[in-house]
Design a protein around this motif. Structure first.
Motif, PDB file in Angstrom:
ATOM      1  N   ARG A 142       0.427  -1.356  -0.304  1.00 57.06           N
ATOM      2  CA  ARG A 142       0.385   0.174   0.017  1.00 57.06           C
ATOM      3  C   ARG A 142       0.851   1.106  -0.069  1.00 57.06           C
ATOM      4  NH1 ARG A 142      -3.624  -2.307   4.175  1.00 57.06           N
ATOM      5  NH2 ARG A 142      -2.824  -0.597   5.784  1.00 57.06           N
ATOM      6  N   LEU A 143       1.707   1.705   0.610  1.00 59.94           N
ATOM      7  CA  LEU A 143       2.480   2.983   1.381  1.00 59.94           C
ATOM      8  C   LEU A 143       3.387   2.680  -0.915  1.00 59.94           C
ATOM      9  CD1 LEU A 143       4.238   4.851   2.069  1.00 59.94           C
ATOM     10  CD2 LEU A 143       6.063   2.717   3.442  1.00 59.94           C
ATOM     11  N   ARG A 144       4.197   1.913  -1.336  1.00 61.24           N
ATOM     12  CA  ARG A 144       4.592   1.563  -1.996  1.00 61.24           C
ATOM     13  C   ARG A 144       3.381   2.480  -3.216  1.00 61.24           C
ATOM     14  NH1 ARG A 144       5.247  -3.631  -4.977  1.00 61.24           N
ATOM     15  NH2 ARG A 144       3.061  -3.104  -5.641  1.00 61.24           N
ATOM     16  N   ASP A 145       2.722   1.630  -3.773  1.00 60.62           N
ATOM     17  CA  ASP A 145       1.420   2.354  -4.530  1.00 60.62           C
ATOM     18  C   ASP A 145       1.581   3.709  -4.461  1.00 60.62           C
ATOM     19  OD1 ASP A 145       1.217  -0.566  -5.376  1.00 60.62           O
ATOM     20  OD2 ASP A 145      -0.549  -1.128  -4.701  1.00 60.62           O
ATOM     21  N   MET A 146       1.039   3.549  -3.053  1.00 60.51           N
ATOM     22  CA  MET A 146       1.012   5.335  -2.619  1.00 60.51           C
ATOM     23  C   MET A 146       1.631   6.414  -3.005  1.00 60.51           C
ATOM     24  SD  MET A 146      -1.064   5.086   1.213  1.00 60.51           S
ATOM     25  CE  MET A 146      -1.935   6.972   1.296  1.00 60.51           C
ATOM     26  N   LEU A 147       3.335   5.746  -3.047  1.00 64.90           N
ATOM     27  CA  LEU A 147       4.207   6.521  -3.644  1.00 64.90           C
ATOM     28  C   LEU A 147       4.199   6.247  -4.983  1.00 64.90           C
ATOM     29  CD1 LEU A 147       6.564   5.560  -0.158  1.00 64.90           C
ATOM     30  CD2 LEU A 147       5.392   8.037  -1.327  1.00 64.90           C
ATOM     31  N   GLU A 148       4.522   5.471  -5.524  1.00 67.51           N
ATOM     32  CA  GLU A 148       3.782   5.853  -7.549  1.00 67.51           C
ATOM     33  C   GLU A 148       3.181   6.765  -8.317  1.00 67.51           C
ATOM     34  OE1 GLU A 148       4.154   1.377  -7.572  1.00 67.51           O
ATOM     35  OE2 GLU A 148       6.277   1.316  -7.988  1.00 67.51           O
ATOM     36  N   GLY A 149       1.691   6.790  -6.909  1.00 68.05           N
ATOM     37  CA  GLY A 149       0.714   7.768  -7.593  1.00 68.05           C
ATOM     38  C   GLY A 149       0.970   9.289  -7.210  1.00 68.05           C
ATOM     39  N   ASP A 150       0.164   9.423  -7.518  1.00 70.74           N
ATOM     40  CA  ASP A 150      -0.463  10.957  -7.466  1.00 70.74           C
ATOM     41  C   ASP A 150       0.545  11.969  -6.403  1.00 70.74           C
ATOM     42  OD1 ASP A 150      -2.509  12.331  -6.217  1.00 70.74           O
ATOM     43  OD2 ASP A 150      -3.573  11.269  -7.855  1.00 70.74           O
ATOM     44  N   ALA A 151       0.982  12.839  -6.453  1.00 71.28           N
ATOM     45  CA  ALA A 151       1.746  13.753  -5.739  1.00 71.28           C
ATOM     46  C   ALA A 151       0.163  14.648  -4.507  1.00 71.28           C
ATOM     47  CB  ALA A 151       2.153  15.414  -6.427  1.00 71.28           C
ATOM     48  N   THR A 152      -1.082  13.541  -4.192  1.00 68.70           N
ATOM     49  CA  THR A 152      -2.440  14.087  -3.366  1.00 68.70           C
ATOM     50  C   THR A 152      -1.328  13.098  -2.652  1.00 68.70           C
ATOM     51  OG1 THR A 152      -3.228  12.595  -4.401  1.00 68.70           O
ATOM     52  CG2 THR A 152      -3.672  15.555  -4.862  1.00 68.70           C
ATOM     53  N   TYR A 153      -0.831  11.635  -2.577  1.00 73.06           N
ATOM     54  CA  TYR A 153      -0.854  10.977  -2.105  1.00 73.06           C
ATOM     55  C   TYR A 153       0.978  11.527  -1.154  1.00 73.06           C
ATOM     56  CZ  TYR A 153      -3.781   7.581  -4.047  1.00 73.06           C
ATOM     57  OH  TYR A 153      -5.167   6.973  -5.080  1.00 73.06           O
ATOM     58  N   ARG A 154       1.675  11.521  -1.676  1.00 73.57           N
ATOM     59  CA  ARG A 154       2.672  12.131  -1.091  1.00 73.57           C
ATOM     60  C   ARG A 154       2.337  12.807   0.803  1.00 73.57           C
ATOM     61  NH1 ARG A 154       8.156  10.887  -3.959  1.00 73.57           N
ATOM     62  NH2 ARG A 154       8.324   8.933  -4.710  1.00 73.57           N
ATOM     63  N   GLN A 155       1.015  14.253  -0.345  1.00 75.77           N
ATOM     64  CA  GLN A 155       1.285  15.393   0.184  1.00 75.77           C
ATOM     65  C   GLN A 155       0.716  15.102   1.817  1.00 75.77           C
ATOM     66  OE1 GLN A 155      -1.190  18.007  -1.420  1.00 75.77           O
ATOM     67  NE2 GLN A 155      -0.816  19.304   0.462  1.00 75.77           N
ATOM     68  N   ARG A 156      -0.294  14.138   1.537  1.00 76.91           N
ATOM     69  CA  ARG A 156      -0.842  13.233   3.005  1.00 76.91           C
ATOM     70  C   ARG A 156      -0.163  12.489   3.601  1.00 76.91           C
ATOM     71  NH1 ARG A 156      -5.505   9.397  -0.055  1.00 76.91           N
ATOM     72  NH2 ARG A 156      -5.013   8.507   1.505  1.00 76.91           N
ATOM     73  N   LEU A 157       0.783  11.903   2.960  1.00 76.09           N
ATOM     74  CA  LEU A 157       1.468  11.198   3.775  1.00 76.09           C
ATOM     75  C   LEU A 157       2.477  11.911   5.038  1.00 76.09           C
ATOM     76  CD1 LEU A 157       3.010   8.384   1.744  1.00 76.09           C
ATOM     77  CD2 LEU A 157       1.432   8.046   3.727  1.00 76.09           C
ATOM     78  N   ASP A 158       2.767  13.569   4.283  1.00 77.87           N
ATOM     79  CA  ASP A 158       3.722  14.017   5.077  1.00 77.87           C
ATOM     80  C   ASP A 158       3.149  15.428   6.055  1.00 77.87           C
ATOM     81  OD1 ASP A 158       5.646  13.969   3.467  1.00 77.87           O
ATOM     82  OD2 ASP A 158       5.427  15.607   1.601  1.00 77.87           O
TER      83      ASP A 158
END
Length: 122
Positions: free
Chosen positions: A88-104
């Motif tokens: 799930r983390l890998r898929d989020m990181l490979e997805g669009d930038a909004t996922y990284r923003q949500r993680l940040d």
């Protein structure tokens, strides 16, 4: 503080590779830095990057994102496979930038299993 998600993604991708090679976060940090330089980005401090990669390995393992590879899959006690959480983390990181923003937005706590699972579910 935010994580170096590109480095984290590299570690997750390396963990999913088949075989019996030992997981080598310091080597992956070197390769990551070289790729950054080739892409025209400034070269990071290598000692810091290598230490960060080793820290990420611990965080990923302790957070249940990676587990020791089973012997029947080439496990040697020094290599890993992704868990469902790691995928799930890998898929989020490979997805669009909004996922990284949500993680940040969750800061360092985002790799705490309960926090990550909440972010991944939303």
């Amino acid at each position: 503080m935010t994580y170096d998600w590109d480095l984290m993604l590299r570690l997750l991708r390396e963990a999913q590779k088949p075989g019996n090679e030992a997981f080598a976060p310091r080597q992956y940090a070197d390769e990551h830095a070289m790729a950054m330089e080739e892409a025209g980005k400034p070269m990071p401090n290598m000692d810091s990057l290598k230490a960060e990669a080793q820290n990420y390995e611990s965080l990923l393992f302790e957070g249940g994102f990676i587990v020791t590879r089973p012997e029947e899959e080439g496990g040697n006690g020094e290599n890993f496979v992704l868990t469902e959480r790691g995928v799930r983390l890998r898929d989020m990181l490979e997805g669009d930038a909004t996922y990284r923003q949500r993680l940040d937005e969750k800061g360092e706590a985002v790799l705490v299993p309960e926090v990550f699972d909440g972010v991944a579910a939303s």
